[in-house]
Motif scaffolding. Structure first.
Motif, PDB file in Angstrom:
ATOM      1  N   TYR A 165       0.895  -1.129   0.185  1.00 56.92           N
ATOM      2  CA  TYR A 165       0.058   0.046   0.119  1.00 56.92           C
ATOM      3  C   TYR A 165       0.980   1.257  -0.007  1.00 56.92           C
ATOM      4  O   TYR A 165       1.872   1.387   0.938  1.00 56.92           O
ATOM      5  N   PRO A 166       0.707   2.059  -1.170  1.00 56.12           N
ATOM      6  CA  PRO A 166      -0.063   2.014  -2.068  1.00 56.12           C
ATOM      7  C   PRO A 166       0.148   0.791  -2.900  1.00 56.12           C
ATOM      8  O   PRO A 166       1.385   0.392  -3.110  1.00 56.12           O
ATOM      9  N   PRO A 167      -0.831   0.302  -3.849  1.00 59.40           N
ATOM     10  CA  PRO A 167      -0.453  -0.937  -4.717  1.00 59.40           C
ATOM     11  C   PRO A 167       0.050  -0.804  -5.845  1.00 59.40           C
ATOM     12  O   PRO A 167       0.552  -1.791  -6.638  1.00 59.40           O
ATOM     13  N   SER A 168       0.190   0.472  -6.367  1.00 59.71           N
ATOM     14  CA  SER A 168       0.619   0.537  -7.952  1.00 59.71           C
ATOM     15  C   SER A 168       2.066   0.320  -7.915  1.00 59.71           C
ATOM     16  O   SER A 168       2.928   0.363  -7.031  1.00 59.71           O
ATOM     17  N   GLN A 229       1.444  17.894   5.378  1.00 59.21           N
ATOM     18  CA  GLN A 229       1.551  16.541   4.526  1.00 59.21           C
ATOM     19  C   GLN A 229       2.089  15.350   5.564  1.00 59.21           C
ATOM     20  O   GLN A 229       3.239  15.237   5.674  1.00 59.21           O
ATOM     21  N   ARG A 230       1.266  14.324   5.628  1.00 58.48           N
ATOM     22  CA  ARG A 230       1.450  13.432   6.539  1.00 58.48           C
ATOM     23  C   ARG A 230       1.304  12.029   5.682  1.00 58.48           C
ATOM     24  O   ARG A 230       0.321  11.591   5.754  1.00 58.48           O
ATOM     25  N   PRO A 231       2.697  11.397   5.389  1.00 60.47           N
ATOM     26  CA  PRO A 231       2.504  10.129   4.363  1.00 60.47           C
ATOM     27  C   PRO A 231       2.414   8.882   5.430  1.00 60.47           C
ATOM     28  O   PRO A 231       2.944   8.984   6.333  1.00 60.47           O
ATOM     29  N   TRP A 232       1.988   7.865   4.696  1.00 62.95           N
ATOM     30  CA  TRP A 232       2.313   6.553   5.183  1.00 62.95           C
ATOM     31  C   TRP A 232       2.280   5.529   4.162  1.00 62.95           C
ATOM     32  O   TRP A 232       1.727   5.834   3.167  1.00 62.95           O
ATOM     33  N   VAL A 233       2.668   4.204   4.520  1.00 70.60           N
ATOM     34  CA  VAL A 233       3.128   3.252   3.581  1.00 70.60           C
ATOM     35  C   VAL A 233       3.050   1.972   4.274  1.00 70.60           C
ATOM     36  O   VAL A 233       3.185   1.945   5.538  1.00 70.60           O
ATOM     37  N   ALA A 234       2.713   0.997   3.591  1.00 69.82           N
ATOM     38  CA  ALA A 234       2.522  -0.413   4.251  1.00 69.82           C
ATOM     39  C   ALA A 234       2.936  -1.566   3.310  1.00 69.82           C
ATOM     40  O   ALA A 234       2.684  -1.382   2.148  1.00 69.82           O
ATOM     41  N   GLY A 235       3.252  -2.755   3.863  1.00 68.30           N
ATOM     42  CA  GLY A 235       3.685  -3.814   2.999  1.00 68.30           C
ATOM     43  C   GLY A 235       3.205  -4.966   3.767  1.00 68.30           C
ATOM     44  O   GLY A 235       3.345  -5.117   5.025  1.00 68.30           O
ATOM     45  N   ILE A 236       2.776  -6.190   3.159  1.00 70.80           N
ATOM     46  CA  ILE A 236       2.415  -7.349   3.933  1.00 70.80           C
ATOM     47  C   ILE A 236       3.623  -8.442   3.511  1.00 70.80           C
ATOM     48  O   ILE A 236       3.898  -8.535   2.072  1.00 70.80           O
ATOM     49  N   TYR A 237       4.398  -8.959   4.226  1.00 68.58           N
ATOM     50  CA  TYR A 237       5.760  -9.702   3.977  1.00 68.58           C
ATOM     51  C   TYR A 237       5.287 -10.954   4.467  1.00 68.58           C
ATOM     52  O   TYR A 237       4.851 -11.274   5.535  1.00 68.58           O
ATOM     53  N   ARG A 238       5.730 -12.036   3.589  1.00 64.32           N
ATOM     54  CA  ARG A 238       5.974 -13.509   4.243  1.00 64.32           C
ATOM     55  C   ARG A 238       7.313 -14.016   4.406  1.00 64.32           C
ATOM     56  O   ARG A 238       8.315 -13.938   3.319  1.00 64.32           O
ATOM     57  N   ARG A 239       7.776 -14.523   5.658  1.00 64.71           N
ATOM     58  CA  ARG A 239       9.091 -14.989   5.787  1.00 64.71           C
ATOM     59  C   ARG A 239       9.416 -16.438   5.195  1.00 64.71           C
ATOM     60  O   ARG A 239       8.639 -17.079   5.076  1.00 64.71           O
ATOM     61  N   LYS A 240      10.509 -16.114   4.426  1.00 62.58           N
ATOM     62  CA  LYS A 240      10.742 -17.358   3.301  1.00 62.58           C
ATOM     63  C   LYS A 240      10.860 -18.781   4.242  1.00 62.58           C
ATOM     64  O   LYS A 240      10.748 -19.690   3.867  1.00 62.58           O
ATOM     65  N   ALA A 241      11.530 -18.378   5.481  1.00 69.26           N
ATOM     66  CA  ALA A 241      12.228 -19.656   6.246  1.00 69.26           C
ATOM     67  C   ALA A 241      10.890 -20.519   6.959  1.00 69.26           C
ATOM     68  O   ALA A 241      10.786 -21.788   6.938  1.00 69.26           O
ATOM     69  N   ASP A 242       9.805 -19.843   6.920  1.00 74.09           N
ATOM     70  CA  ASP A 242       8.678 -20.729   7.679  1.00 74.09           C
ATOM     71  C   ASP A 242       7.128 -20.057   7.176  1.00 74.09           C
ATOM     72  O   ASP A 242       6.211 -20.848   7.627  1.00 74.09           O
ATOM     73  N   GLY A 243       7.349 -19.291   6.334  1.00 71.61           N
ATOM     74  CA  GLY A 243       5.831 -18.657   5.942  1.00 71.61           C
ATOM     75  C   GLY A 243       5.123 -17.739   6.547  1.00 71.61           C
ATOM     76  O   GLY A 243       3.933 -17.532   6.270  1.00 71.61           O
ATOM     77  N   GLU A 245       3.429 -14.442   8.133  1.00 73.07           N
ATOM     78  CA  GLU A 245       3.366 -13.274   7.499  1.00 73.07           C
ATOM     79  C   GLU A 245       3.419 -12.021   8.713  1.00 73.07           C
ATOM     80  O   GLU A 245       2.900 -12.300   9.804  1.00 73.07           O
ATOM     81  N   VAL A 246       3.631 -10.851   8.096  1.00 76.67           N
ATOM     82  CA  VAL A 246       3.674  -9.872   9.043  1.00 76.67           C
ATOM     83  C   VAL A 246       3.356  -8.501   8.174  1.00 76.67           C
ATOM     84  O   VAL A 246       3.762  -8.586   6.896  1.00 76.67           O
ATOM     85  N   CYS A 247       2.325  -7.667   8.856  1.00 71.98           N
ATOM     86  CA  CYS A 247       2.095  -6.421   8.038  1.00 71.98           C
ATOM     87  C   CYS A 247       2.985  -5.191   8.524  1.00 71.98           C
ATOM     88  O   CYS A 247       2.766  -5.242   9.903  1.00 71.98           O
ATOM     89  N   VAL A 248       3.515  -4.314   7.993  1.00 75.13           N
ATOM     90  CA  VAL A 248       4.705  -3.621   8.522  1.00 75.13           C
ATOM     91  C   VAL A 248       4.268  -2.155   7.813  1.00 75.13           C
ATOM     92  O   VAL A 248       3.775  -2.057   6.591  1.00 75.13           O
ATOM     93  N   VAL A 249       4.117  -1.227   8.787  1.00 80.23           N
ATOM     94  CA  VAL A 249       3.578   0.367   8.182  1.00 80.23           C
ATOM     95  C   VAL A 249       4.471   1.085   8.622  1.00 80.23           C
ATOM     96  O   VAL A 249       4.984   1.168   9.746  1.00 80.23           O
ATOM     97  N   ALA A 250       4.596   2.113   7.870  1.00 73.97           N
ATOM     98  CA  ALA A 250       5.652   3.391   8.339  1.00 73.97           C
ATOM     99  C   ALA A 250       5.024   4.603   7.744  1.00 73.97           C
ATOM    100  O   ALA A 250       4.369   4.784   6.884  1.00 73.97           O
ATOM    101  N   GLY A 251       4.981   5.555   8.799  1.00 74.67           N
ATOM    102  CA  GLY A 251       4.482   7.036   8.450  1.00 74.67           C
ATOM    103  C   GLY A 251       4.681   7.852   9.407  1.00 74.67           C
ATOM    104  O   GLY A 251       5.448   7.746  10.571  1.00 74.67           O
ATOM    105  N   GLU A 252       4.078   8.883   9.306  1.00 73.09           N
ATOM    106  CA  GLU A 252       4.049  10.008  10.378  1.00 73.09           C
ATOM    107  C   GLU A 252       2.444  10.743  10.452  1.00 73.09           C
ATOM    108  O   GLU A 252       1.720  10.769   9.598  1.00 73.09           O
ATOM    109  N   PHE A 253       2.172  11.026  11.900  1.00 75.05           N
ATOM    110  CA  PHE A 253       1.068  11.727  12.090  1.00 75.05           C
ATOM    111  C   PHE A 253       0.860  13.135  12.286  1.00 75.05           C
ATOM    112  O   PHE A 253       1.961  13.672  12.570  1.00 75.05           O
ATOM    113  N   PRO A 254      -0.333  13.878  12.208  1.00 74.55           N
ATOM    114  CA  PRO A 254      -0.180  15.033  12.397  1.00 74.55           C
ATOM    115  C   PRO A 254       0.065  15.418  14.020  1.00 74.55           C
ATOM    116  O   PRO A 254      -0.074  14.443  14.523  1.00 74.55           O
ATOM    117  N   HIS A 255       0.346  16.467  14.257  1.00 78.46           N
ATOM    118  CA  HIS A 255       0.379  16.977  15.628  1.00 78.46           C
ATOM    119  C   HIS A 255      -0.987  17.008  16.486  1.00 78.46           C
ATOM    120  O   HIS A 255      -2.200  17.388  15.987  1.00 78.46           O
TER     121      HIS A 255
END
Length: 459
Positions: A165-168, A229-243, A245-255
């Motif tokens: 996310y975003p998926p493009s 302007q407060r951006p955020w981004v995310a990804g869903i990842y699958r660990r190769k060793a055991d399968g 999954e974890v969703c990781v999010v990064a961004g910043e909030f308004p005050h």
């Protein structure tokens, strides 16, 4: 006799001093600006820098790093964006020393140097063998002048990408930089990829992602509180060793904003805004996360967070990540106090189990304090790292399932060690997590060792 307006201003200053607010210089609305001023009673809770781990990264641990160099890095005289780039790229390298752990996920916000000789970050197309992939986004809503970027890197050797996310594809393996001409960045009329613009454009092939909705942005402006302007981004990842999954999010909030009743010296209520709240409330930044109770905070419009300007973030993270997956959130929250738990930022029940650095297993206030990372405010005598803004949080999913008969039902995600920042406002920082760009408003980086136990095959 002084005018009523002057008396109101005087009352405002008195109330601000009573609440312990810092009156600092502002920055353009696109930047994160200066963070909230902490209350003095928490400054005495500890005095040394956060401990740096000496043991090796465990096989089932995830190592995450978050860093916000801020816009002044590379734009301000005396800043050292080459050192900041070297720091980030060191996180994205495979160490020769086997005792040095590799990073699984690295989030970077507001990296926007304009100097062309600065080394590119990580996965530059000129280095196709770099082991890190990425997903990036821009928030530029409401402005043709300002855009704020964020990028989330992942180690391709350990993780497969399940979703972004975003998926493009325009957002994949790119680091957006001024002059913002890489494509997919026409975001002045979008806070999310699927927004319909004022001209009727419905093409979702873009990298626009803000924490707030267009309606929240407008309401904030009506209150005289531009959300920036407060951006955020995310990804869903699958660990190769055991399968797993974890969703990781990064961004910043308004005050965060607060409702504060002000009274002039004639005993009459006064306020600075009239839209959205009943008089005699004044909408003010910085206050609500400097107190134990979030009751003074102005909630977002959907009522899912006490941080105004987070409608899209709270709703979309829940929808994108789902309740089956564990979630890691790395963010500049703009929270002021280290004893304000991250879980209190959210009122949506989905986030009720959000945990900071292993707070469920600690019992003392000093152990539960979040590190002070924000900011290099010496340009206006605001001090150094006086605010506990930058955080790495985890949320345990309900399922822990890879959809192939594997589970880890009794092994929840948790932060084993959180490093970086100081344990008290203005305290010392770890030697390897300092202010690396030497720029105004720069945030100190943080890193977390996160337990994510391996999936166990069910019989």
């Amino acid at each position: 006799m002084p005018s009523t307006a002057l008396l109101a201003v005087a009352a405002f200053v008195l109330v601000a001093l009573a609440l312990g607010l810092g009156l600092g210089l502002g920055l353009p609305s696109s930047s994160a600006g200066s963070c909230a001023d902490p209350a003095a009673n928490n400054a005495a809770s500890a005095s040394t820098n956060t401990a740096v781990r000496t043991s090796k990264k465990a096989a089932d641990e995830v190592l995450a790093v978050w860093y916000k160099p801020h816009y002044q890095c590379g734009a301000e005289a005396g800043s050292t964006p080459d050192e900041a780039a070297a720091f980030v790229n060191a996180q994205l390298s495979y160490p020769d020393d086997e005792d040095m752990p590799t990073r699984d996920f690295v989030g970077v916000s507001e990296w926007a140097p304009t100097t062309p000789v600065i080394p590119p970050l990580g996965n530059n197309p000129a280095h196709p063998t770099n082991p890190y992939g990425s997903v990036a986004a821009i928030c530029g809503y409401g402005s043709d002048q300002y855009k704020t970027p964020v990028v989330l890197f992942h180690d391709r050797r350990r993780w497969d990408v399940v979703g972004r996310y975003p998926p493009s594809q325009l957002c994949v393996d790119r680091v957006f930089l001024p002059p913002w001409d890489q494509g997919g960045l026409d975001c002045a009329d979008r806070t999310a990829p699927t927004d319909v613009t004022s001209t009727g454009d419905t093409n979702p092939d873009n990298c626009c992602s803000c924490t707030y909705s267009a309606e929240e942005y407008k309401v904030g402006n009506d209150w005289g509180q531009n959300l920036g302007q407060r951006p955020w981004v995310a990804g869903i990842y699958r660990r190769k060793a055991d399968g797993r999954e974890v969703c990781v999010v990064a961004g910043e909030f308004p005050h965060p904003l607060a409702n504060v009743t002000l009274w002039d010296l004639n005993g009459q209520p006064t306020w600075s805004s009239s839209g959205g709240q009943e008089e005699p409330y004044t909408i003010m930044p910085y206050v609500c996360t400097t107190q134990y109770s979030p009751s003074v905070c102005v909630p977002n419009l959907e009522g899912t967070s006490v941080v105004f300007g987070t409608d899209v973030f709270v709703r979309t993270v829940k929808d994108f990540c789902g309740d089956e997956r564990d979630i890691i959130i790395m963010a500049d929250t703009n929270v002021g106090m280290g004893d304000f738990p991250s879980s209190k930022m959210f009122t949506d029940p989905f986030y009720s189990a959000l945990v900071d650095n292993n707070t469920q297993e600690h019992g003392t206030q000093a152990e539960d304090l979040q590190p002070y990372t924000c900011c290099n405010d010496t340009s206006y005598d605001g001090g150094m790292n006086r605010y506990a803004s930058d955080r790495i949080m985890v949320l345990s999913g309900n399922g822990k399932n890879d959809n192939n008969g594997s589970s880890s039902s009794s092994s929840s995600i948790k932060v084993n060690d959180l490093e970086g920042g100081s344990v008290a406002p203005g305290g010392s920082l770890p030697d390897d997590l300092p202010y690396v760009c030497h720029a105004s408003q720069e945030h100190a980086p943080v890193r977390a060792y996160i337990s994510l136990p391996a999936l166990e095959k069910e019989e």
